[in-house]
Scaffold this motif. Structure first.
Motif, PDB file in Angstrom:
ATOM      1  N   GLY A  84     -23.175   1.540 -22.519  1.00 33.49           N
ATOM      2  CA  GLY A  84     -22.133   2.369 -21.926  1.00 33.49           C
ATOM      3  C   GLY A  84     -21.910   3.592 -22.787  1.00 33.49           C
ATOM      4  N   LEU A 103     -18.032  -3.631 -16.679  1.00 36.58           N
ATOM      5  CA  LEU A 103     -18.668  -2.364 -17.058  1.00 36.58           C
ATOM      6  C   LEU A 103     -17.677  -1.360 -17.632  1.00 36.58           C
ATOM      7  CD1 LEU A 103     -21.181  -1.669 -14.133  1.00 36.58           C
ATOM      8  CD2 LEU A 103     -21.748  -2.064 -16.528  1.00 36.58           C
ATOM      9  N   ALA A 104     -16.400  -1.455 -17.229  1.00 38.25           N
ATOM     10  CA  ALA A 104     -15.404  -0.510 -17.748  1.00 38.25           C
ATOM     11  C   ALA A 104     -15.278  -0.660 -19.261  1.00 38.25           C
ATOM     12  CB  ALA A 104     -14.052  -0.735 -17.064  1.00 38.25           C
ATOM     13  N   ARG A 152     -18.290   1.879 -25.383  1.00 40.94           N
ATOM     14  CA  ARG A 152     -19.661   2.337 -25.648  1.00 40.94           C
ATOM     15  C   ARG A 152     -20.510   1.218 -26.257  1.00 40.94           C
ATOM     16  NH1 ARG A 152     -19.617   7.069 -29.230  1.00 40.94           N
ATOM     17  NH2 ARG A 152     -17.483   6.700 -29.899  1.00 40.94           N
ATOM     18  N   LEU A 153     -20.479   0.064 -25.588  1.00 48.15           N
ATOM     19  CA  LEU A 153     -21.209  -1.101 -26.095  1.00 48.15           C
ATOM     20  C   LEU A 153     -22.686  -1.047 -25.736  1.00 48.15           C
ATOM     21  CD1 LEU A 153     -18.690  -3.943 -25.140  1.00 48.15           C
ATOM     22  CD2 LEU A 153     -18.790  -2.551 -27.219  1.00 48.15           C
ATOM     23  N   VAL A 185     -17.644  -1.929 -21.222  1.00 51.42           N
ATOM     24  CA  VAL A 185     -18.928  -1.507 -21.792  1.00 51.42           C
ATOM     25  C   VAL A 185     -18.939   0.010 -21.981  1.00 51.42           C
ATOM     26  CG1 VAL A 185     -21.414  -1.328 -21.320  1.00 51.42           C
ATOM     27  CG2 VAL A 185     -20.213  -3.466 -20.848  1.00 51.42           C
ATOM     28  N   LEU A 186     -18.371   0.703 -20.982  1.00 49.51           N
ATOM     29  CA  LEU A 186     -18.364   2.163 -21.030  1.00 49.51           C
ATOM     30  C   LEU A 186     -17.329   2.686 -22.032  1.00 49.51           C
ATOM     31  CD1 LEU A 186     -19.040   4.346 -17.985  1.00 49.51           C
ATOM     32  CD2 LEU A 186     -17.244   5.043 -19.536  1.00 49.51           C
ATOM     33  N   SER A 187     -16.084   2.175 -21.947  1.00 49.65           N
ATOM     34  CA  SER A 187     -15.037   2.761 -22.795  1.00 49.65           C
ATOM     35  C   SER A 187     -15.259   2.423 -24.262  1.00 49.65           C
ATOM     36  CB  SER A 187     -13.655   2.326 -22.324  1.00 49.65           C
ATOM     37  OG  SER A 187     -13.502   0.943 -22.505  1.00 49.65           O
ATOM     38  N   ALA A 198     -16.189  -1.320 -11.502  1.00 48.76           N
ATOM     39  CA  ALA A 198     -16.356  -1.717 -12.893  1.00 48.76           C
ATOM     40  C   ALA A 198     -16.840  -3.146 -13.061  1.00 48.76           C
ATOM     41  CB  ALA A 198     -15.033  -1.544 -13.636  1.00 48.76           C
TER      42      ALA A 198
END
Lengths: 324, 324
Positions: A251, B239-240, B246-247, B242-244, A233
């Motif tokens: 993301g 990134l976690a 949804r950025l 960004v993903l969770s 991550a």
């Protein structure tokens, strides 16, 4: 009904009372349900179920038959064959979901394979088109091309008139993906950027240091859609390249979306992908089918990263049945 | 004509032949031209001019009067007052640009201040609306709120019905920005995220480690628009999150865009921002005006980071004039 239940990090199949659908809901007699990495994380206590869905029964997608409808359900009737994504609860013989999350199926589809369609194909279509704005004639890079989403993305991209380049750490998966229509396979390595060449869109199921490659290979105005984080991550980012090439990094995840957004993604999938699945031009790649009673083994298997395509749980009723 | 010329890292004003406009081009008698960080980088040899623009005369924006029109120019006539962004060449008494890159001005605007409008306001509007999809009622964070783009973004966001929170390393700049309509000022620090609270859109003129704050403060589906890199180009990314959440992270720059994209941004600015500038509801913040002959001092001054708002070069003809 029987359901796969998470109990303090362990999985076991348990008898539960079959629920009755409320307004706008349907009860589905589940034929099969794909297994996803999010399920394996949920089973290990690392990823709580989204609000409004069963907290202890995993399973984010299903195919099955409508067994009962609640008040206000208009387009579905008992006996209709449906598939869809849900926030949980699909690894069971029966499932309550909303009418809006279901897509009706023609009779041609194999109902065991069909349980592996929704997450992979809705995610792939949403990532390529809705998030990534992929256009005909453009070139898309798919990292993790042997996964459920990867094998779906290759086919959806081809359906859209795009060219595909895919990466995997396993040569055999690349060869199989080429049979599916992958235009160029690249063995994952630190120097893979040169071999990949330039792309317009990246579907990244790996994350971590793969992001540096994504930024490097994107053309001006490229879009990088982060769908998974198998490689981790935390990563470093070259903002100068993001700025000068005017890149977009986005993301995405279906699981955490509110139901109305899941329904929107399902409508887009119905319009642009489902017809091709029903005609057989596009196919879900089934890696392995486990019976519901053996579901714990399916969860173990997924963590081996050896699969190609979807791992599916056969949820059809009886004890002791063997997979087809 | 007279032009500010970059010669081996040095700046000097030089006589050059006044060019003749070709098809679809206009010759502008430049009244004034804002100074931008990209100009200072170009002057130091770090940022070559985009193709099709003068390689050795900086200046990315202008206000002035049409002095001559080329074949095919339809909407502009000699004597029209115009402003616009260009790929270079504006730090001069005369400039060749394309009709499509010009916006016509009413007579009310001060022509010295007007040269500081295009880059700041077109960039701010494009970043907030076209890249950041800012909607009425949403909350936007502006890093570097005392800059030319920052002071424009505060006003454009207010015009759009959004709420603003701005950061600066200087308390005095925050107080001045509050006079412009900034809803909340936050002194930049490593722990500023708590004070900022949640936002829907970030306009980041600083980059570097500010990105970590941006990711932290964004709500689900937040948009981070990277406009500048004062704090550096390399950073780490979670990134976690960004993903969770949804950025979307998007880099943007006007200078590198092809002319048709510059023209598109100019049309959006004309429609949604220019009327408010002409009515005086929105104003360019002028920090300092330097005469063309003193332009080298303006370039030095910008690097001090002490300015609030725009630094402007007064390009009106005569030698030895003093700034108003």
């Amino acid at each position: 009904m029987r359901a796969l239940v998470i109990d303090d990090g362990k999985l076991r199949v348990e008898e539960r009372p079959t629920p009755t659908p409320e307004a706008d809901q349907v009860l589905v007699d589940v034929a099969s349900a794909g297994l996803n990495r999010a399920d394996t994380m949920q089973a290990r206590g690392l990823y709580p179920a989204p609000p409004g869905w069963p907290p202890d029964v995993p399973g984010l997608e299903f195919a099955g038959t409508v067994a009962a409808t609640g008040r206000g359900v208009k387009a579905l009737n008992e006996g209709d064959r449906v598939l869809g994504i849900v926030g949980g609860g699909a690894h069971a013989t029966h499932l309550i979901t909303k009418e809006d999350l279901c897509s009706r199926l023609s009779d041609e589809l194999d109902m065991v394979a069909a349980g592996g369609i929704p997450e992979a194909f809705i995610t792939a279509h949403d990532a390529l088109v809705t998030q990534g704005d992929l256009r005909p004639g453009q070139r898309v890079l798919i990292h993790g091309v042997g996964s459920g989403v990867g094998t779906a993305a290759v086919q959806v991209a081809r359906l859209l008139g795009a060219t595909t380049v895919g990466t995997s750490r396993t040569e055999a998966k690349l060869l199989k993906a080429e049979e599916l229509g992958l235009d160029q396979g690249v063995l994952a390595s630190e120097s893979m950027a040169d071999e990949i060449g330039e792309v317009d869109v990246v579907i990244d199921l790996i994350g971590g240091d793969y992001l540096a490659t994504d930024v490097e290979v994107c053309r001006v105005r490229g879009r990088i859609v982060i769908v998974g984080l198998l490689a981790g991550a935390r990563t470093t980012l070259n903002l100068a390249a993001v700025l000068s090439k005017r890149l977009t990094i986005r993301g995405t995840t279906l699981r955490a979306r509110p139901d109305y957004e899941k329904a929107l993604a399902a409508r887009a999938f119905e319009r642009e992908v489902l017809p091709s699945l029903q005609h057989g031009d596009t196919q879900v790649v089934v890696d392995n089918v486990f019976m519901l009673d053996d579901a714990a083994a399916a969860y173990e298997y997924m963590l081996s990263n050896e699969g190609y395509g979807k791992t599916i749980i056969d949820c059809r009723g009886g004890l002791g049945r063997t997979a087809e």
